[in-house]
Write a protein that holds these residues in place. Structure first.
Motif, PDB file in Angstrom:
ATOM      1  N   GLU A 161      12.692 -51.872 -34.763  1.00  0.00           N
ATOM      2  CA  GLU A 161      13.863 -51.478 -33.982  1.00  0.00           C
ATOM      3  C   GLU A 161      14.821 -50.674 -34.856  1.00  0.00           C
ATOM      4  N   PHE A 162      15.370 -49.595 -34.293  1.00  0.00           N
ATOM      5  CA  PHE A 162      16.363 -48.789 -34.985  1.00  0.00           C
ATOM      6  C   PHE A 162      17.544 -48.589 -34.051  1.00  0.00           C
ATOM      7  N   SER A 163      18.742 -48.682 -34.588  1.00  0.00           N
ATOM      8  CA  SER A 163      19.934 -48.445 -33.777  1.00  0.00           C
ATOM      9  C   SER A 163      19.963 -46.987 -33.347  1.00  0.00           C
ATOM     10  N   LEU A 164      20.776 -46.695 -32.362  1.00  0.00           N
ATOM     11  CA  LEU A 164      20.906 -45.324 -31.890  1.00  0.00           C
ATOM     12  C   LEU A 164      21.422 -44.423 -33.014  1.00  0.00           C
ATOM     13  N   GLY A 165      22.362 -44.909 -33.788  1.00  0.00           N
ATOM     14  CA  GLY A 165      22.883 -44.140 -34.913  1.00  0.00           C
ATOM     15  C   GLY A 165      21.812 -43.844 -35.946  1.00  0.00           C
ATOM     16  N   GLU A 166      20.963 -44.829 -36.228  1.00  0.00           N
ATOM     17  CA  GLU A 166      19.864 -44.622 -37.181  1.00  0.00           C
ATOM     18  C   GLU A 166      18.873 -43.585 -36.646  1.00  0.00           C
ATOM     19  N   GLN A 167      18.598 -43.651 -35.351  1.00  0.00           N
ATOM     20  CA  GLN A 167      17.683 -42.686 -34.747  1.00  0.00           C
ATOM     21  C   GLN A 167      18.251 -41.269 -34.841  1.00  0.00           C
ATOM     22  N   ILE A 168      19.542 -41.130 -34.584  1.00  0.00           N
ATOM     23  CA  ILE A 168      20.184 -39.816 -34.677  1.00  0.00           C
ATOM     24  C   ILE A 168      20.095 -39.290 -36.101  1.00  0.00           C
ATOM     25  N   ARG A 169      20.382 -40.145 -37.083  1.00  0.00           N
ATOM     26  CA  ARG A 169      20.298 -39.713 -38.483  1.00  0.00           C
ATOM     27  C   ARG A 169      18.887 -39.271 -38.850  1.00  0.00           C
ATOM     28  N   GLU A 170      17.876 -39.959 -38.337  1.00  0.00           N
ATOM     29  CA  GLU A 170      16.487 -39.589 -38.627  1.00  0.00           C
ATOM     30  C   GLU A 170      16.132 -38.232 -38.019  1.00  0.00           C
ATOM     31  N   LEU A 190      15.128 -32.468 -38.673  1.00  0.00           N
ATOM     32  CA  LEU A 190      15.480 -31.069 -38.417  1.00  0.00           C
ATOM     33  C   LEU A 190      15.707 -30.323 -39.727  1.00  0.00           C
ATOM     34  N   ALA A 191      16.382 -30.955 -40.682  1.00  0.00           N
ATOM     35  CA  ALA A 191      16.618 -30.321 -41.986  1.00  0.00           C
ATOM     36  C   ALA A 191      15.299 -30.067 -42.709  1.00  0.00           C
ATOM     37  N   LEU A 192      14.379 -31.025 -42.627  1.00  0.00           N
ATOM     38  CA  LEU A 192      13.067 -30.833 -43.245  1.00  0.00           C
ATOM     39  C   LEU A 192      12.352 -29.635 -42.628  1.00  0.00           C
ATOM     40  N   TYR A 250       9.310 -24.970 -42.177  1.00  0.00           N
ATOM     41  CA  TYR A 250       8.704 -24.051 -41.211  1.00  0.00           C
ATOM     42  C   TYR A 250       8.586 -22.617 -41.727  1.00  0.00           C
ATOM     43  N   PRO A 251       9.610 -22.066 -42.392  1.00  0.00           N
ATOM     44  CA  PRO A 251       9.427 -20.697 -42.897  1.00  0.00           C
ATOM     45  C   PRO A 251       8.226 -20.569 -43.845  1.00  0.00           C
ATOM     46  N   ARG A 252       8.007 -21.579 -44.682  1.00  0.00           N
ATOM     47  CA  ARG A 252       6.843 -21.545 -45.581  1.00  0.00           C
ATOM     48  C   ARG A 252       5.541 -21.655 -44.797  1.00  0.00           C
ATOM     49  N   PHE A 253       5.517 -22.551 -43.807  1.00  0.00           N
ATOM     50  CA  PHE A 253       4.312 -22.708 -42.990  1.00  0.00           C
ATOM     51  C   PHE A 253       3.978 -21.411 -42.265  1.00  0.00           C
ATOM     52  N   ILE A 254       4.999 -20.738 -41.757  1.00  0.00           N
ATOM     53  CA  ILE A 254       4.791 -19.466 -41.055  1.00  0.00           C
ATOM     54  C   ILE A 254       4.276 -18.415 -42.028  1.00  0.00           C
TER      55      ILE A 254
END
Length: 74
Positions: A13-22, A27-29, A34-38
């Motif tokens: 179980e993860f809190s909503l805040g934890e899910q948002i942080r993940e 997204l940052a990852l 993605y530019p390298r993969f492309i």
């Protein structure tokens, strides 16, 4: 860890805040990866854009839930 190890992890179980942080972290990852993969031909630009936009939509949904039901209405 192997791919199979990850598939067999128990649910947690993860809190909503934890899910948002993940999602923000993921997204940052993707912004960095993605530019390298492309560039290497491992991911088509259109696919990268779609995956990134889909995850942004997930973040928006989670943030709407965190701000209450009225914030999620159109």
């Amino acid at each position: 860890m192997t791919k199979e190890d990850f598939k067999n992890l128990p649910e947690k179980e993860f809190s909503l805040g934890e899910q948002i942080r993940e999602v923000v972290y993921e997204l940052a990852l993707r912004e960095n990866a993605y530019p390298r993969f492309i560039e290497r031909g491992q991911l088509k630009p259109a696919d990268a854009q779609r995956h990134y936009q889909a995850l942004k939509a997930v973040l928006k949904t989670l943030q709407g839930l965190a701000n209450g039901p009225m914030a999620h209405r159109e």
